[in-house]
Scaffold this active site. Sequence first.
Site, mmCIF file in Angstrom:
data_model
loop_
_atom_site.group_PDB
_atom_site.id
_atom_site.type_symbol
_atom_site.label_atom_id
_atom_site.label_comp_id
_atom_site.label_asym_id
_atom_site.label_seq_id
_atom_site.Cartn_x
_atom_site.Cartn_y
_atom_site.Cartn_z
ATOM 1 N N HIS A 55 0.861 -1.187 0.000
ATOM 2 C CA HIS A 55 0.000 0.000 0.000
ATOM 3 C C HIS A 55 0.893 1.231 0.000
ATOM 4 O O HIS A 55 2.013 1.199 0.515
ATOM 5 C CB HIS A 55 -0.861 0.068 1.267
ATOM 6 C CG HIS A 55 -2.097 -0.747 1.204
ATOM 7 N ND1 HIS A 55 -2.718 -1.197 2.332
ATOM 8 C CD2 HIS A 55 -2.846 -1.180 0.174
ATOM 9 C CE1 HIS A 55 -3.793 -1.879 2.005
ATOM 10 N NE2 HIS A 55 -3.882 -1.885 0.689
ATOM 11 N N CYS A 77 -2.155 2.195 10.159
ATOM 12 C CA CYS A 77 -3.214 1.187 10.054
ATOM 13 C C CYS A 77 -4.213 1.269 11.209
ATOM 14 O O CYS A 77 -5.280 0.675 11.137
ATOM 15 C CB CYS A 77 -2.607 -0.205 10.012
ATOM 16 S SG CYS A 77 -1.617 -0.501 8.538
#
Length: 173
Positions: free
Chosen positions: A69, A165
């Site tokens: 990502h 996250c």
Amino acid sequence: HLEWFRANNYSEIREPEHTNEGEGDFVVTASYLLAGRGFRASPQSHAEAQEFFGRPVIGLDLVDPRFYHLDTALAVLDEASDDVMYYPEAFSPGSRQVLSRLFPDALLATEADAVAWGLNSVSDGLHVILPQGAVGLFAPLRERGYEPIGMDLSELLKGGGSVKCCTQELRDA
């Protein structure tokens, strides 16, 4: 998530048509919406985001599967001034050129700090919260006037994520 946004007076919300993982795939700076391509995001989500937010979307190709990502390879240090840090080798040669043109003064991370998930960090423009294992980023961040705060994220790191996250940044604009 959509229910929460509706209940908290976010009037312009929509469910995306194309796969994206929010700020895992998109990184917001003052000038751009940076968008990762390569492993988990649909490139079609870039045009969709540009239309929804009315901001230029800059696609960046990720080429190293360890950085699946965008938020594992690039972090915004100060959104207002477009100050970022990133790991160049996570990106294709063309994307590296784009990044160096857009962010000529960016802090470049080493491989050791990148694989320690040091770029999966969060900053409020002064404090930078990052994993304590990204030791090579602490001094350069301090030299730039930031206050790095190392966190013990050993359990979260096992799952392939870090500070970013665990967050969802909310913006009015």
